[in-house]
Write a protein that holds these residues in place. Structure first.
Motif, PDB file in Angstrom:
ATOM      1  N   VAL A 186       1.314   4.449  -2.683  1.00  0.00           N
ATOM      2  CA  VAL A 186       1.220   5.887  -2.395  1.00  0.00           C
ATOM      3  C   VAL A 186       2.450   6.610  -2.953  1.00  0.00           C
ATOM      4  O   VAL A 186       2.331   7.671  -3.571  1.00  0.00           O
ATOM      5  CB  VAL A 186       1.051   6.146  -0.887  1.00  0.00           C
ATOM      6  N   ASN A 246      -9.533   2.088  -0.523  1.00  0.00           N
ATOM      7  CA  ASN A 246      -9.747   3.516  -0.752  1.00  0.00           C
ATOM      8  C   ASN A 246      -8.726   4.053  -1.756  1.00  0.00           C
ATOM      9  O   ASN A 246      -9.079   4.785  -2.684  1.00  0.00           O
ATOM     10  CB  ASN A 246      -9.658   4.302   0.559  1.00  0.00           C
ATOM     11  N   ASN A 247      -7.482   3.681  -1.581  1.00  0.00           N
ATOM     12  CA  ASN A 247      -6.441   4.168  -2.485  1.00  0.00           C
ATOM     13  C   ASN A 247      -6.665   3.664  -3.907  1.00  0.00           C
ATOM     14  O   ASN A 247      -6.422   4.379  -4.879  1.00  0.00           O
ATOM     15  CB  ASN A 247      -5.066   3.752  -1.973  1.00  0.00           C
ATOM     16  N   GLU A 272       2.109   6.831  -6.640  1.00  0.00           N
ATOM     17  CA  GLU A 272       1.067   7.813  -6.977  1.00  0.00           C
ATOM     18  C   GLU A 272       1.604   9.231  -6.898  1.00  0.00           C
ATOM     19  O   GLU A 272       1.330  10.060  -7.748  1.00  0.00           O
ATOM     20  CB  GLU A 272      -0.127   7.608  -6.034  1.00  0.00           C
ATOM     21  N   THR A 276     -13.947   9.951  -0.646  1.00  0.00           N
ATOM     22  CA  THR A 276     -13.595   9.450  -1.971  1.00  0.00           C
ATOM     23  C   THR A 276     -14.859   9.066  -2.739  1.00  0.00           C
ATOM     24  O   THR A 276     -15.024   9.418  -3.907  1.00  0.00           O
ATOM     25  CB  THR A 276     -12.636   8.255  -1.871  1.00  0.00           C
ATOM     26  N   SER A 314      -8.098  11.447  -1.152  1.00  0.00           N
ATOM     27  CA  SER A 314      -6.903  11.243  -0.353  1.00  0.00           C
ATOM     28  C   SER A 314      -6.446   9.788  -0.373  1.00  0.00           C
ATOM     29  O   SER A 314      -7.250   8.888  -0.163  1.00  0.00           O
ATOM     30  CB  SER A 314      -7.168  11.631   1.110  1.00  0.00           C
ATOM     31  N   THR A 315      -5.183   9.596  -0.658  1.00  0.00           N
ATOM     32  CA  THR A 315      -4.593   8.275  -0.473  1.00  0.00           C
ATOM     33  C   THR A 315      -3.960   8.258   0.892  1.00  0.00           C
ATOM     34  O   THR A 315      -3.612   9.306   1.449  1.00  0.00           O
ATOM     35  CB  THR A 315      -3.544   7.934  -1.560  1.00  0.00           C
ATOM     36  N   TYR A 344      -7.516   0.793   3.648  1.00  0.00           N
ATOM     37  CA  TYR A 344      -6.605   1.771   3.059  1.00  0.00           C
ATOM     38  C   TYR A 344      -6.369   1.454   1.577  1.00  0.00           C
ATOM     39  O   TYR A 344      -6.459   2.336   0.725  1.00  0.00           O
ATOM     40  CB  TYR A 344      -5.257   1.756   3.775  1.00  0.00           C
ATOM     41  N   PHE A 394      -1.631  -1.268  -5.120  1.00  0.00           N
ATOM     42  CA  PHE A 394      -2.828  -1.341  -4.279  1.00  0.00           C
ATOM     43  C   PHE A 394      -3.564  -2.656  -4.513  1.00  0.00           C
ATOM     44  O   PHE A 394      -4.058  -3.274  -3.571  1.00  0.00           O
ATOM     45  CB  PHE A 394      -3.759  -0.154  -4.524  1.00  0.00           C
ATOM     46  N   THR A 404      -1.152   6.383   3.618  1.00  0.00           N
ATOM     47  CA  THR A 404      -0.111   5.427   3.972  1.00  0.00           C
ATOM     48  C   THR A 404      -0.475   4.818   5.308  1.00  0.00           C
ATOM     49  O   THR A 404      -1.224   5.396   6.083  1.00  0.00           O
ATOM     50  CB  THR A 404       1.287   6.089   4.079  1.00  0.00           C
ATOM     51  N   ASN A 436       0.830  -1.203   0.000  1.00  0.00           N
ATOM     52  CA  ASN A 436       0.000   0.000   0.000  1.00  0.00           C
ATOM     53  C   ASN A 436       0.867   1.257   0.000  1.00  0.00           C
ATOM     54  O   ASN A 436       0.651   2.179  -0.791  1.00  0.00           O
ATOM     55  CB  ASN A 436      -0.930  -0.004   1.218  1.00  0.00           C
TER      56      ASN A 436
END
Length: 148
Positions: free
Chosen positions: A42, A72-73, A45, A107, A143-144, A69, A57, A146, A38
């Motif tokens: 990020v 969502n990412n 990205e 998101t 928003s991504t 996480y 991801f 970590t 993950n």
């Protein structure tokens, strides 16, 4: 506490390349660790390497299908790649895992807005604000996150 990154304006620079190298090294040492995958996503990205971030991801999800996480990412990156229908599915999965994840609500609202479903987007974003009145600060960009 997750660290937030707003990907509407990706940050590029030596620090991001260093982070990417560090996570590449970590993936070699712990290739099945969802947190590492993950966080690598990020870092990718932030460099604008969206297809590689999506792969990271997706790999994190393969090893932990309940990683809110990573889901969502994944939604954030799918939105950036102009794949909003897939992003909606990722948002729904993130919210099925954790209904209190403000970032997933934000998101989801942003994706619905991009699809022109403004009333639904407003309803979803209101849920985020009900959970945390400070959620509006996340509205300018998805928003991504970590993981620690």
């Amino acid at each position: 506490m997750p660290q937030l990154i707003t990907p509407e304006i990706p940050r590029k620079g030596d620090g991001d390349n260093d982070a990417s190298r560090a996570y590449n090294d970590a993936v070699v040492k712990r290739p099945h660790e969802p947190t590492v995958l993950n966080n690598r996503g990020v870092a990718l990205e932030r460099q604008g390497r969206y297809e590689e971030a999506l792969a990271a991801f997706s790999a994190a999800i393969l090893y932990d299908n309940e990683d809110v996480y990573a889901w969502n990412n994944r939604a954030v990156i799918l939105t950036r790649l102009n794949r909003p229908q897939e992003a909606v599915l990722a948002c729904k999965k993130a919210l099925a895992i954790d209904r209190s994840c403000i970032f997933a609500w934000v998101t989801y609202g942003m994706v619905l807005g991009r699809l022109g479903k403004y009333l639904d987007a407003e309803r979803v974003l209101a849920v985020a604000e009900d959970l945390d009145p400070q959620a509006r600060a996340l509205y300018p960009g998805n928003s991504t996150m970590t993981r620690a």
